[in-house]
Design a protein around this motif. Structure first.
Motif, mmCIF file in Angstrom:
data_model
loop_
_atom_site.group_PDB
_atom_site.id
_atom_site.type_symbol
_atom_site.label_atom_id
_atom_site.label_comp_id
_atom_site.label_asym_id
_atom_site.label_seq_id
_atom_site.Cartn_x
_atom_site.Cartn_y
_atom_site.Cartn_z
ATOM 1 N N LEU A 49 68.827 83.151 47.600
ATOM 2 C CA LEU A 49 67.569 82.409 47.615
ATOM 3 C C LEU A 49 67.062 82.212 49.041
ATOM 4 N N LYS A 50 67.961 81.929 49.943
ATOM 5 C CA LYS A 50 67.572 81.715 51.343
ATOM 6 C C LYS A 50 67.026 82.989 51.962
ATOM 7 N N ARG A 51 67.651 84.095 51.578
ATOM 8 C CA ARG A 51 67.169 85.361 52.135
ATOM 9 C C ARG A 51 65.746 85.644 51.658
ATOM 10 N N VAL A 52 65.502 85.346 50.379
ATOM 11 C CA VAL A 52 64.147 85.542 49.844
ATOM 12 C C VAL A 52 63.177 84.600 50.547
ATOM 13 N N ALA A 53 63.595 83.360 50.706
ATOM 14 C CA ALA A 53 62.724 82.367 51.332
ATOM 15 C C ALA A 53 62.397 82.729 52.777
ATOM 16 N N ASP A 54 63.298 83.429 53.420
ATOM 17 C CA ASP A 54 63.088 83.802 54.818
ATOM 18 C C ASP A 54 62.239 85.056 54.960
ATOM 19 N N HIS A 55 62.052 85.764 53.862
ATOM 20 C CA HIS A 55 61.338 87.039 53.950
ATOM 21 C C HIS A 55 59.823 86.793 54.009
ATOM 22 N N PRO A 56 59.132 87.390 54.979
ATOM 23 C CA PRO A 56 57.708 87.106 55.164
ATOM 24 C C PRO A 56 56.822 87.554 53.997
ATOM 25 N N VAL A 57 57.310 88.465 53.199
ATOM 26 C CA VAL A 57 56.506 88.928 52.064
ATOM 27 C C VAL A 57 57.043 88.376 50.747
ATOM 28 N N LEU A 58 58.346 88.527 50.552
ATOM 29 C CA LEU A 58 58.946 88.118 49.282
ATOM 30 C C LEU A 58 58.763 86.622 49.025
ATOM 31 N N SER A 59 58.800 85.838 50.112
ATOM 32 C CA SER A 59 58.743 84.393 49.911
ATOM 33 C C SER A 59 57.381 83.953 49.369
ATOM 34 N N PHE A 60 56.376 84.817 49.498
ATOM 35 C CA PHE A 60 55.063 84.456 48.968
ATOM 36 C C PHE A 60 54.819 85.004 47.574
ATOM 37 N N ASN A 61 55.853 85.643 47.044
ATOM 38 C CA ASN A 61 55.737 86.216 45.719
ATOM 39 C C ASN A 61 55.570 85.126 44.666
ATOM 40 N N GLU A 62 54.669 85.374 43.719
ATOM 41 C CA GLU A 62 54.375 84.345 42.707
ATOM 42 C C GLU A 62 55.568 84.050 41.809
ATOM 43 N N ASN A 63 56.314 85.070 41.514
ATOM 44 C CA ASN A 63 57.494 84.867 40.666
ATOM 45 C C ASN A 63 58.473 83.909 41.339
ATOM 46 N N PHE A 64 58.574 84.060 42.662
ATOM 47 C CA PHE A 64 59.459 83.189 43.434
ATOM 48 C C PHE A 64 58.958 81.760 43.326
ATOM 49 N N ASN A 65 57.653 81.609 43.469
ATOM 50 C CA ASN A 65 57.039 80.299 43.371
ATOM 51 C C ASN A 65 57.341 79.661 42.013
ATOM 52 N N VAL A 66 57.132 80.451 40.984
ATOM 53 C CA VAL A 66 57.394 79.955 39.625
ATOM 54 C C VAL A 66 58.857 79.538 39.474
ATOM 55 N N PHE A 67 59.739 80.377 39.985
ATOM 56 C CA PHE A 67 61.175 80.094 39.891
ATOM 57 C C PHE A 67 61.510 78.750 40.525
ATOM 58 N N LEU A 68 60.869 78.480 41.650
ATOM 59 C CA LEU A 68 61.201 77.262 42.386
ATOM 60 C C LEU A 68 60.543 76.010 41.811
ATOM 61 N N THR A 69 59.438 76.217 41.078
ATOM 62 C CA THR A 69 58.643 75.044 40.720
ATOM 63 C C THR A 69 58.509 74.764 39.225
ATOM 64 N N ALA A 70 58.622 75.808 38.394
ATOM 65 C CA ALA A 70 58.316 75.593 36.972
ATOM 66 C C ALA A 70 59.392 74.795 36.263
ATOM 67 N N LYS A 71 58.952 73.741 35.565
ATOM 68 C CA LYS A 71 59.900 72.920 34.820
ATOM 69 C C LYS A 71 60.473 73.724 33.657
ATOM 70 N N ASP A 72 59.598 74.474 33.007
ATOM 71 C CA ASP A 72 60.050 75.261 31.871
ATOM 72 C C ASP A 72 59.917 76.739 32.206
ATOM 73 N N LEU A 73 60.954 77.276 32.798
ATOM 74 C CA LEU A 73 60.925 78.675 33.238
ATOM 75 C C LEU A 73 60.887 79.619 32.036
ATOM 76 N N ASN A 74 61.531 79.212 30.967
ATOM 77 C CA ASN A 74 61.648 80.101 29.813
ATOM 78 C C ASN A 74 60.312 80.472 29.213
ATOM 79 N N SER A 75 59.382 79.498 29.189
ATOM 80 C CA SER A 75 58.077 79.827 28.610
ATOM 81 C C SER A 75 57.340 80.825 29.488
ATOM 82 N N TYR A 76 57.527 80.706 30.801
ATOM 83 C CA TYR A 76 56.942 81.701 31.707
ATOM 84 C C TYR A 76 57.499 83.079 31.413
ATOM 85 N N LYS A 77 58.831 83.100 31.250
ATOM 86 C CA LYS A 77 59.496 84.368 30.986
ATOM 87 C C LYS A 77 58.929 84.998 29.719
ATOM 88 N N LYS A 78 58.746 84.124 28.704
ATOM 89 C CA LYS A 78 58.287 84.655 27.418
ATOM 90 C C LYS A 78 56.881 85.196 27.540
#
Lengths: 416, 417
Positions: free
Chosen positions: B170-199
């Protein structure tokens, strides 16, 4: 400061001063200075290779120290020891270093010709001579003196006739007999010797396995040396750090050889006392034999006295074939009885002398033996304690080396 | 279960963090001070954060940041993975980890988040990142499958090793200048219900990923540019060397374990000897205790190797696999471009006037090459740091072992002399 690893000349001298009477070591310096390979023809005219050891002596009395030296084989040391065993059965005779390498761990050679083995044996033989030379009783033995100084000592030792005694001693030691009233002190001592033998041989066995494993751990680290070197070839900034760290790993792997060679000294010290235990048991056994002989003689005397009584009284108290036959075939004539009584009287006189002699012999033996056993116990406690402590010092030194190497490696890694 | 605290693998440069005035320093005062280490943390919005480990502000920051300022980049996104907990349901038993985020980025609604994720979720994230950022190197995850019966998936050691690896990921992703801005990463870090996003199968793909996704394989690469060929060569040799180091480390662990076993037999012998001695009883007993203590120190050293050293090595093998895959994809993109280029020449000759998307291909290839080069540099730097840390850590553990043993023997010696 490192406590002495082995009984040095100086230490033996100190012990010597504490002992009664003067001991040889006061007047003479003794050492086994060298070892050499020789080849020659043996008893069956076959070519053989063997090692000889140089015994150097130097008489310190008087103004001019007179140095002397001669070469001896291990078998000659064995002969000397056998002579001492027979001649001083009440003394715990110092043991020789092992004949063959036992408790060998994997990388260590079991070959008698291996230079490390020969070196350790040289030290062991010197230790043996120093122990004998500093012993209050053994050091004044003439044959021992001749062994140290005279090339033709063998004639002298055979002239003592000890070989015949040796045979009968061996026979007696191997015989099984039971003593009716064993001396408690000697039984306890024998039991202690058994336990000492058992624990030291177990220790030596496990220690050899420990050495083996330690060797493995160190040597595998050497592989890091090579792979770091190969890896450094494809790296730019990391290369130097890796390469030099690799060299330290090689050094680490190599360091175990010296560490384990030093530890062999500790093993040798344990071995000495493993063998010493056997020497103690020999004394106990000899005492048992004397005790048994005394008991047998006393028993003999008692039964002869009883026979005398019976014959005199004309009654048969206990069952005997004589009694039966006399009942069956008629009693003996008074003349016959008179003759028998006379014989018995003689036998009883002899028996009483024997018993007195044996009793005295036993008492003398116990007195002398127990004196030497007390001396031995003190020596044992002192020596083994020192051995344990010098073993500890070895471990501390090993740790220091380990810290050094890994600190160097860490520095290299941090520069990667 | 112990939550991971700052350890040698995931935090370095503790000094520099405290010195530099921190973007989050204003908020730090709200958090528990080092003195009340066990007090409950609460998010700025008042939501209580479940802490089961002491969390002084400096150590919290340490846990959130991976490494030193690499390229002088500003760090405005901090993540951490800790506090593993076991969940037992009728269907299954699994572990969740607490994922904590602190950030000043505007892409995030809140400055702080704390929620729980399981390995599945990390795996989902990684797949999504690979899908959506095919021109970039995505850090590896710890192994997904473990042989049941061989490894205990719920043992403290296994969970802790896995947690460390997830934290690193996770830290490596967070440190990456491009990957850290990825929306999926954002969702992973913030969404209360990740499963519904996945679905929902959120199509969060970038333009580039769409394009790369559609690259057809089957084109043969003419010639690989030297720098990428060099990368492949390097990776091949590096993989080999890592494999060798792994084998050596395993062998050392094995030899040390067997050494340990012998020591466990050795120590008690001195004790049994002491039992029938008089004067020698004291020194023999102390030697026995000494050997036993040294054996314990050795066990600690061996465990450290297993738990800290080997997993990092293996992680790099996975990293290399990912890198090789990315290089392969790049080759395909280049191959397609070259093929299309050739086709133009042919078509020009045949006088067919159909507009080709050669420019698009070239664009794609050049973007890929640039991204890859940047990521390669980044990876090389990280690798250097990681291995420097790993190897100095290994050396340090050995130093500590010898210091411990030396201390034990020295004090035994002093007590007997």
């Amino acid at each position: 400061s490192l406590p002495s690893v082995r009984g040095t000349h100086v230490e033996s001298l100190e012990k010597c001063d504490m002992a009664e009477g003067s001991c040889l070591l006061r007047k003479m310096e003794i050492s086994v200075a060298e070892a050499e390979k020789r080849t020659g023809k043996n008893a069956v005219n076959m070519q053989e290779t063997y090692t000889v050891y140089l015994i150097e002596t130097s008489v310190t009395e008087g103004h001019n120290p007179v140095p002397d030296s001669l070469w001896r084989r291990y078998s000659e040391f064995e002969l000397l020891r056998n002579y001492l065993l027979v001649t001083y059965p009440f003394i715990v005779i110092p043991p020789l270093p092992e004949k063959r390498a036992e408790f060998v761990w994997h990388k260590l050679s079991a070959d008698n010709m291996d230079p490390d083995f020969v070196e350790r044996r040289r030290i062991g033989l010197e230790n043996f001579l120093l122990r004998v030379a500093s012993h209050p009783v053994l050091s004044s033995d003439k044959i021992f003196f001749l062994f140290l100084t005279e090339n033709g000592w063998k004639e002298a030792v055979f002239e003592t006739g000890f070989l015949a005694k040796s045979d009968s001693r061996l026979k007696a030691l191997n015989a099984t007999f039971r003593v009716k009233n064993p001396d408690k002190r000697f039984s306890e001592l024998k039991h202690y010797s058994d336990e000492l033998q058992s624990v030291t041989s177990q220790l030596l066995r496990v220690r050899a396995r420990v050495a083996d494993r330690l060797y493995g751990v160190y040597k595998v680290h050497g592989n890091y040396g090579r792979v770091f070197s190969e890896w450094s070839a494809i790296e730019k900034e990391m290369g130097d750090g890796l390469q030099s760290a690799g060299h330290h790993m090689d050094a680490y792997a190599a360091s175990v050889d010296d560490i384990l060679e030093e530890e062999e000294h500790y093993a040798d010290q344990l071995k000495e006392y493993l063998f010493y235990a056997e020497a103690v048991k020999a004394v106990c056994r000899k005492h048992e034999l004397l005790q048994y002989e005394l008991e047998t003689a006393s028993q003999d005397l008692a039964s002869k006295k009883q026979q005398q009584e019976e014959l005199a009284a004309g009654t048969v108290r206990t069952f005997s074939f004589k009694g039966m036959t006399s009942k069956l075939f008629g009693q003996e004539t008074p003349e016959q009885r008179e003759a028998k009584l006379k014989v018995l009287e003689e036998q009883i006189k002899e028996g009483e002398v024997t018993v007195t002699e044996k009793t005295l012999e036993c008492e003398e033996f116990v007195k002398n033996a127990w004196k030497d056993i007390e001396r031995f116990k003190e020596q044992k406690d002192h020596d083994l304690r020192e051995a344990l402590m010098s073993y500890a010092v070895m471990q501390i030194s090993m740790c220091k080396k380990g810290i050094q190497v890994w600190t160097n490696a860490k520095e290299c890694f941090s520069k990667m | 279960m112990s939550a991971g605290n700052a350890n040698s693998l995931t935090s370095s440069g503790q000094q520099s963090i405290e010195e530099v005035s921190h973007p989050l320093s204003a908020e730090e005062s709200v958090l528990s001070s080092p003195d009340t280490a066990n007090a409950d943390l609460s998010l700025l919005n008042g939501t209580p954060v479940d802490t089961s480990s002491p969390a002084s502000s400096s150590s919290l920051v340490n846990r959130l940041q991976l490494d030193d300022d690499l390229n002088g980049e500003t760090h405005d996104l901090f993540v951490s993975v800790d506090d593993p907990k076991k969940h037992v349901s009728t269907m299954e038993t699994y572990i969740t980890y607490r994922v904590t985020t602190k950030t000043t980025r505007t892409e995030f609604d809140l400055p702080e988040y704390s929620l729980r994720r399981r390995y599945q979720d990390f795996d989902w994230l990684r797949n999504k990142l690979e899908e959506s950022q095919p021109t970039h190197l995505v850090p590896p995850l710890p192994e997904k499958f473990v042989m049941k019966g061989v490894v205990d998936r719920f043992s403290e050691e296994f969970v802790e090793t896995r947690r460390k690896a997830l934290d690193k990921f996770l830290k490596r992703v967070a440190d990456h200048p491009v990957l850290s801005f990825n929306e999926n990463f954002n969702v992973f870090l913030t969404a209360k219900d990740l499963n519904s996003y996945k679905k929902q199968g959120l199509a969060l793909l970038t333009k580039m990923s769409e394009s790369v996704k559609n690259v057809t394989g089957g084109y043969k690469l003419r010639s690989r540019p030297l720098e990428f060929a060099a990368m492949l060569d390097y990776l091949d040799v590096f993989t080999q060397k890592l494999g060798t180091i792994d084998r050596i480390a395993q062998r050392i662990i094995k030899e040390q374990s067997e050494y340990l076993m012998e020591l466990r037999d050795y120590g008690p012998l001195y004790s049994s000897w002491a039992a029938f001695e008089g004067e020698l009883q004291k020194p023999l007993k102390s030697v026995s205790e000494c050997v036993t203590s040294c054996a314990t120190a050795l066990e600690e050293l061996t465990d450290d190797m297993s738990e800290d050293f080997l997993p990092v090595l293996r992680e790099y093998v996975l990293y290399i696999e990912s890198m090789k895959n990315v290089l392969k994809k790049r080759d395909q993109v280049q191959a397609e471009y070259e093929a299309k280029l050739e086709a133009i020449v042919v078509r020009k000759e045949e006088k067919i006037g159909v507009p080709m998307d050669v420019e698009k291909c070239q664009d794609r290839m050049e973007c890929f090459n640039a991204d890859l080069k940047a990521d390669w540099e980044r990876w090389q730097n990280n690798k250097r740091q990681d291995f420097r840390q790993l190897l100095t850590g290994m050396a340090e553990k050995n130093i500590q072992y010898y210091e411990k043993v030396g201390q034990i023997v020295r004090s035994m010696y002093k007590s007997q002399v």
